[in-house]
Design a protein around this motif. Structure first.
Motif, short mmCIF file in Angstrom:
data_model
loop_
_atom_site.label_atom_id
_atom_site.label_comp_id
_atom_site.label_asym_id
_atom_site.label_seq_id
_atom_site.Cartn_x
_atom_site.Cartn_y
_atom_site.Cartn_z
N PRO A 94 0.88 -1.67 -0.27
CA PRO A 94 -0.04 -0.30 0.12
C PRO A 94 0.51 1.06 -0.28
O PRO A 94 0.46 2.49 -0.29
CB PRO A 94 -0.72 -0.03 1.03
CG PRO A 94 0.22 -1.09 1.82
CD PRO A 94 0.40 -1.13 1.26
N LYS A 95 1.75 1.55 0.35
CA LYS A 95 2.56 2.24 0.51
C LYS A 95 3.33 2.96 -0.81
O LYS A 95 3.82 3.84 -0.91
CB LYS A 95 3.54 2.72 1.90
CG LYS A 95 2.97 2.56 2.69
CD LYS A 95 4.30 2.65 3.82
CE LYS A 95 2.96 2.70 5.13
NZ LYS A 95 4.05 2.36 6.15
N VAL A 96 3.34 1.80 -1.94
CA VAL A 96 4.07 1.66 -3.10
C VAL A 96 3.11 2.47 -4.44
O VAL A 96 2.30 1.77 -4.39
CB VAL A 96 4.91 0.15 -3.74
CG1 VAL A 96 5.98 0.59 -4.99
CG2 VAL A 96 5.94 -0.38 -2.27
N ALA A 97 3.70 3.72 -4.78
CA ALA A 97 3.28 4.24 -5.67
C ALA A 97 2.98 2.95 -7.20
O ALA A 97 4.23 2.91 -7.47
CB ALA A 97 3.28 5.38 -6.41
N ILE A 98 2.33 2.52 -7.55
CA ILE A 98 2.83 2.06 -9.00
C ILE A 98 1.89 2.56 -9.91
O ILE A 98 0.72 2.32 -10.36
CB ILE A 98 2.04 0.46 -8.86
CG1 ILE A 98 2.25 0.20 -7.39
CG2 ILE A 98 2.15 0.04 -10.05
CD1 ILE A 98 2.30 -1.26 -6.71
N ARG A 99 2.42 2.90 -11.23
CA ARG A 99 1.76 3.86 -12.42
C ARG A 99 1.87 2.35 -13.41
O ARG A 99 2.90 2.35 -13.48
CB ARG A 99 2.19 4.86 -13.19
CG ARG A 99 1.56 6.07 -11.61
CD ARG A 99 2.44 7.15 -12.52
NE ARG A 99 4.04 7.40 -12.22
CZ ARG A 99 4.67 8.06 -12.90
NH1 ARG A 99 4.62 8.53 -13.12
NH2 ARG A 99 5.72 7.50 -12.83
N VAL A 100 0.62 2.56 -14.40
CA VAL A 100 0.62 1.60 -15.30
C VAL A 100 0.21 2.41 -16.66
O VAL A 100 -0.34 3.55 -17.29
CB VAL A 100 -0.16 0.42 -15.79
CG1 VAL A 100 -0.53 -0.53 -16.68
CG2 VAL A 100 -0.27 -0.29 -14.45
N ALA A 101 1.67 2.49 -17.56
CA ALA A 101 1.47 2.92 -19.41
C ALA A 101 1.12 2.37 -19.75
O ALA A 101 -0.20 1.60 -19.42
CB ALA A 101 2.86 3.48 -19.70
N GLY A 102 0.29 3.25 -21.50
CA GLY A 102 -0.44 2.18 -22.51
C GLY A 102 1.12 1.55 -22.82
O GLY A 102 1.94 1.75 -22.76
N ALA A 103 0.53 0.43 -23.72
CA ALA A 103 1.43 -0.05 -24.28
C ALA A 103 2.16 0.31 -25.25
O ALA A 103 1.32 1.49 -25.60
CB ALA A 103 0.44 -1.69 -24.99
N VAL A 104 3.11 -0.53 -25.10
CA VAL A 104 3.99 0.46 -26.45
C VAL A 104 3.69 0.35 -27.70
O VAL A 104 4.01 1.62 -28.56
CB VAL A 104 5.51 0.09 -26.66
CG1 VAL A 104 6.63 -0.21 -25.45
CG2 VAL A 104 5.12 -1.61 -27.26
N GLY A 105 2.89 -0.49 -28.26
CA GLY A 105 2.19 0.09 -29.34
C GLY A 105 1.15 0.54 -29.96
O GLY A 105 1.04 0.86 -31.28
#
Lengths: 124, 124
Positions: A94-105
């Motif tokens: 819970p203390k870690v910020a996790i972001r997800v980017a869009g797919a490279v394609g």
């Protein structure tokens, strides 16, 4: 100070040869960002998987993680499996910020480079 | 005069959304080479498949075909399945020249663009 990591998340395959461009991508990215830990993680068939990779990064003090799906198309793996895995990781860490980017394609620069390659392939 | 075609050969997936970047790649490539017929073909799960696509191109007078595997890694699909399919196509269409390029993921320009994207994703 926050400690950042970039995870290049790829599908995985049976043939070991499959991994080569992903390893080159990791090395090229790492070289340009020596201050960020750049690692690979795979959905299936290859190691490390995403969850142990995140756990191992967090154990070294990483508090900020960006996941880039190294997929060309956004199908169920990117739109359904990955978000579910990341939701679970956010509960575990819970203390870690996790972001997800869009797919490279989906990136216009990547599409432009692939277009150049296709045109060169035809004329070679 | 020889009539050329470029086939962008991709894996295919269940989700229709998956196809979008491949369609954009086809359209971008077609725009830059209006004299060449640029089409998609899929290994599985999506239509058209490679063999009917080649048959349909040959029926319109195409005599020279370049197949570009729009795959990031070269695993069994690119190294085993595709060569077998192309060998078969050469037997079916002995007067048509069929060349197969390397996978897009092996191209240094594509790797450079993916590296740029990963770095931008981290800093956005």
């Amino acid at each position: 100070m926050e400690k950042r990591a970039l995870i290049l998340f790829a599908h995985g395959a049976r043939a070991d040869s499959w991994k080569a461009p992903f390893e080159r991508l990791r090395d090229l990215t790492q070289r340009r960002m020596p201050e960020v830990r750049v690692t690979l993680a795979f959905l299936e068939l290859m190691e490390p998987r995403l969850q142990p990779q995140v756990t191992s990064l967090v154990a070294t003090g990483v508090t900020d993680i960006t996941v880039v799906p190294v997929f060309l198309g956004q199908g169920a793996h990117v739109l359904r499996d990955l978000p579910l895995m990341v939701d679970e990781l956010r509960v575990i860490h819970p203390k870690v910020a996790i972001r997800v980017a869009g797919a490279v394609g989906e990136d216009p620069g990547v599409l432009k480079a692939m277009t150049d390659y296709c045109i060169a392939a035809l004329n070679s």
